[in-house]
Motif scaffolding. Structure first.
Motif, PDB file in Angstrom:
ATOM      1  N   GLY A  38     -51.129 -10.430 -42.873  1.00 17.28           N
ATOM      2  CA  GLY A  38     -50.850 -10.708 -41.479  1.00 17.28           C
ATOM      3  C   GLY A  38     -52.024 -10.557 -40.531  1.00 17.28           C
ATOM      4  O   GLY A  38     -51.899 -10.880 -39.341  1.00 17.28           O
ATOM      5  N   GLU A  39     -53.173 -10.099 -41.012  1.00 12.59           N
ATOM      6  CA  GLU A  39     -54.310  -9.888 -40.114  1.00 12.59           C
ATOM      7  C   GLU A  39     -54.980 -11.204 -39.734  1.00 12.59           C
ATOM      8  O   GLU A  39     -54.905 -12.201 -40.453  1.00 12.59           O
ATOM      9  N   ARG A  40     -55.665 -11.144 -38.578  1.00  9.08           N
ATOM     10  CA  ARG A  40     -56.502 -12.251 -38.136  1.00  9.08           C
ATOM     11  C   ARG A  40     -57.947 -11.923 -38.475  1.00  9.08           C
ATOM     12  O   ARG A  40     -58.454 -10.847 -38.132  1.00  9.08           O
ATOM     13  N   VAL A  41     -58.610 -12.863 -39.142  1.00  6.73           N
ATOM     14  CA  VAL A  41     -59.966 -12.645 -39.637  1.00  6.73           C
ATOM     15  C   VAL A  41     -60.880 -13.748 -39.112  1.00  6.73           C
ATOM     16  O   VAL A  41     -60.523 -14.934 -39.162  1.00  6.73           O
ATOM     17  N   LEU A  42     -62.042 -13.358 -38.626  1.00  8.66           N
ATOM     18  CA  LEU A  42     -63.103 -14.307 -38.310  1.00  8.66           C
ATOM     19  C   LEU A  42     -64.143 -14.213 -39.416  1.00  8.66           C
ATOM     20  O   LEU A  42     -64.738 -13.145 -39.631  1.00  8.66           O
ATOM     21  N   ASP A  43     -64.336 -15.312 -40.125  1.00  7.13           N
ATOM     22  CA  ASP A  43     -65.332 -15.369 -41.192  1.00  7.13           C
ATOM     23  C   ASP A  43     -66.541 -16.130 -40.657  1.00  7.13           C
ATOM     24  O   ASP A  43     -66.498 -17.355 -40.510  1.00  7.13           O
ATOM     25  N   ALA A  44     -67.595 -15.403 -40.344  1.00 11.00           N
ATOM     26  CA  ALA A  44     -68.785 -15.979 -39.717  1.00 11.00           C
ATOM     27  C   ALA A  44     -69.744 -16.495 -40.775  1.00 11.00           C
ATOM     28  O   ALA A  44     -69.944 -15.853 -41.802  1.00 11.00           O
ATOM     29  N   CYS A  45     -70.347 -17.647 -40.510  1.00 15.71           N
ATOM     30  CA  CYS A  45     -71.300 -18.264 -41.446  1.00 15.71           C
ATOM     31  C   CYS A  45     -70.617 -18.485 -42.794  1.00 15.71           C
ATOM     32  O   CYS A  45     -71.091 -18.041 -43.843  1.00 15.71           O
ATOM     33  N   SER A  46     -69.503 -19.207 -42.766  1.00 16.69           N
ATOM     34  CA  SER A  46     -68.594 -19.278 -43.912  1.00 16.69           C
ATOM     35  C   SER A  46     -69.143 -20.027 -45.106  1.00 16.69           C
ATOM     36  O   SER A  46     -68.753 -19.753 -46.242  1.00 16.69           O
ATOM     37  N   GLY A  47     -70.009 -21.024 -44.867  1.00 11.83           N
ATOM     38  CA  GLY A  47     -70.492 -21.816 -45.986  1.00 11.83           C
ATOM     39  C   GLY A  47     -69.349 -22.499 -46.706  1.00 11.83           C
ATOM     40  O   GLY A  47     -68.449 -23.075 -46.094  1.00 11.83           O
ATOM     41  N   ILE A  48     -69.343 -22.399 -48.034  1.00  9.14           N
ATOM     42  CA  ILE A  48     -68.298 -23.048 -48.826  1.00  9.14           C
ATOM     43  C   ILE A  48     -67.077 -22.154 -49.014  1.00  9.14           C
ATOM     44  O   ILE A  48     -66.174 -22.488 -49.777  1.00  9.14           O
ATOM     45  N   PRO A 103     -62.956 -12.500 -26.837  1.00  4.95           N
ATOM     46  CA  PRO A 103     -63.082 -11.052 -26.989  1.00  4.95           C
ATOM     47  C   PRO A 103     -61.771 -10.421 -27.446  1.00  4.95           C
ATOM     48  O   PRO A 103     -60.694 -10.775 -26.961  1.00  4.95           O
ATOM     49  N   GLY A 104     -61.867  -9.527 -28.409  1.00  7.41           N
ATOM     50  CA  GLY A 104     -60.709  -8.786 -28.875  1.00  7.41           C
ATOM     51  C   GLY A 104     -59.709  -9.569 -29.680  1.00  7.41           C
ATOM     52  O   GLY A 104     -58.559  -9.149 -29.835  1.00  7.41           O
ATOM     53  N   GLU A 105     -60.116 -10.705 -30.251  1.00  9.45           N
ATOM     54  CA  GLU A 105     -59.154 -11.610 -30.897  1.00  9.45           C
ATOM     55  C   GLU A 105     -58.839 -11.240 -32.340  1.00  9.45           C
ATOM     56  O   GLU A 105     -57.772 -11.597 -32.860  1.00  9.45           O
ATOM     57  N   TYR A 106     -59.708 -10.499 -33.028  1.00  7.75           N
ATOM     58  CA  TYR A 106     -59.596 -10.368 -34.480  1.00  7.75           C
ATOM     59  C   TYR A 106     -59.449  -8.924 -34.948  1.00  7.75           C
ATOM     60  O   TYR A 106     -60.032  -7.997 -34.376  1.00  7.75           O
ATOM     61  N   ASP A 107     -58.693  -8.773 -36.041  1.00  4.34           N
ATOM     62  CA  ASP A 107     -58.580  -7.474 -36.712  1.00  4.34           C
ATOM     63  C   ASP A 107     -59.820  -7.185 -37.550  1.00  4.34           C
ATOM     64  O   ASP A 107     -60.232  -6.026 -37.691  1.00  4.34           O
ATOM     65  N   LEU A 108     -60.387  -8.242 -38.132  1.00  5.96           N
ATOM     66  CA  LEU A 108     -61.553  -8.116 -38.999  1.00  5.96           C
ATOM     67  C   LEU A 108     -62.506  -9.265 -38.717  1.00  5.96           C
ATOM     68  O   LEU A 108     -62.086 -10.427 -38.681  1.00  5.96           O
ATOM     69  N   VAL A 109     -63.753  -8.935 -38.490  1.00  4.49           N
ATOM     70  CA  VAL A 109     -64.816  -9.934 -38.435  1.00  4.49           C
ATOM     71  C   VAL A 109     -65.731  -9.660 -39.608  1.00  4.49           C
ATOM     72  O   VAL A 109     -66.165  -8.511 -39.813  1.00  4.49           O
TER      73      VAL A 109
END
Length: 306
Positions: A38-48, A103-109
């Motif tokens: 259920g968490e929201r995750v931002l995956d930065a520089c995701s590539g493939i 700002p404040g959007e994600y549980d995990l970056v």
């Protein structure tokens, strides 16, 4: 920064290398970060998607993973993998991650092997912190000190020989030289430099909290990475070394060059020249018995204060 077009051009080779290298690194790093259902995750520089995909599997259908990258070719490969695995919770975005999200959007970056490509890696990482909710966590994975530098320099020297000209040393040249020196004073100095920066030591040319001239090889050790992450405004920081080696054959050795950021060194060369570089590099690896590549990473995890 490496032009995103180099990564788009390398998309096929990234995908071929992924089962041997990128997916293993991504899975290990995400396991340490521990995304929850259920968490929201931002995956930065995701590539493939080597870190986005295991994160998506962990958060499940009720979660969300925003996978962000500038390289359209890599994201095309990610979309194919998402479709194949039916991970509808992954949303792909071709964008500058430093300008993405609220700002404040994600549980995990999380950012695996990406922050070194930011124009200013400290300022960029602080920007990622702002995307966390209070109590959220940031996971950053980087190469352990000196990792990949040796094979990178070998490719660089092969390119110089083929082109018949002296080229400016790449950024990792210092790390490659240090690999040939005894441990001790240099490592201690790097840790001291990072600690001074974390303590707020500055000079007149400081930009975004970095000491003028702060280089990545001053923070990429287990002792130095933690204080640097604390200086981002994080608490309860932990840093672990995830040790691994890649056993090389000729195909994998060349894929490490063409399926990574090293590919940018081949820019502007003809197909014939690139083949000469490949042959020269592999001949040197054979001569020196270079059959195993250290691919260890540091994984740092810290929390934004409540």
């Amino acid at each position: 920064m490496v032009d995103s077009q180099h990564f788009t051009d390398a998309a096929a080779d990234y995908s071929r290398l992924a089962p041997h290298l990128w997916d293993r690194i991504g899975a290990d790093a995400v396991a340490a970060a521990g995304p929850q259902p259920g968490e929201r995750v931002l995956d930065a520089c995701s590539g493939i998607g080597s870190s986005a995909l295991p994160a998506a599997a962990a958060v499940g259908a009720d979660g969300r993973v925003d996978a962000v990258d500038l390289a359209g070719g890599l994201l095309d490969a990610l979309r194919q993998r998402v479709s194949k695995r039916r991970l509808d919770q992954v949303r792909t975005h071709q964008a500058d991650v430093l300008e993405f999200g609220q700002p404040g959007e994600y549980d995990l970056v999380q950012c695996v092997l990406g922050i070194m490509f930011f124009p200013n890696f400290t300022a960029g990482s602080r920007q990622l912190v702002t995307r966390l909710r209070p109590g959220g966590r940031l996971m950053l994975a980087v190469w352990d000190h000196g990792v990949m530098a040796d094979i990178g320099m070998r490719a660089f020297h092969s390119i110089q020989r083929v082109r018949g000209e002296k080229l400016p040393d790449p950024a990792y040249a210092k790390s490659a030289r240090e690999n040939d020196e005894p441990d001790g004073a240099d490592a201690d100095a790097r840790a001291d430099d990072a600690s001074d920066t974390a303590a707020g030591e500055t000079d007149g040319d400081t930009v975004a909290g970095d000491k003028a001239g702060l280089s990545f090889d001053q923070i990429d050790t287990q002792d130095a990475f933690g204080p640097w992450m604390e200086d981002l405004g994080l608490i309860d920081v932990t840093v672990t070394v995830q040790e691994r080696n890649l056993e090389l054959d000729d195909e994998l050795a060349w894929l490490v060059i063409t399926g990574s950021g090293f590919r940018s060194m081949l820019s502007g060369m003809s197909d014939e020249q690139i083949e000469e570089v490949r042959a020269d590099l592999l001949a040197g690896l054979h001569l020196d018995g270079f059959t195993s590549l250290n691919t260890s990473t540091l994984v740092g995890i810290g929390h934004r204060p409540e």
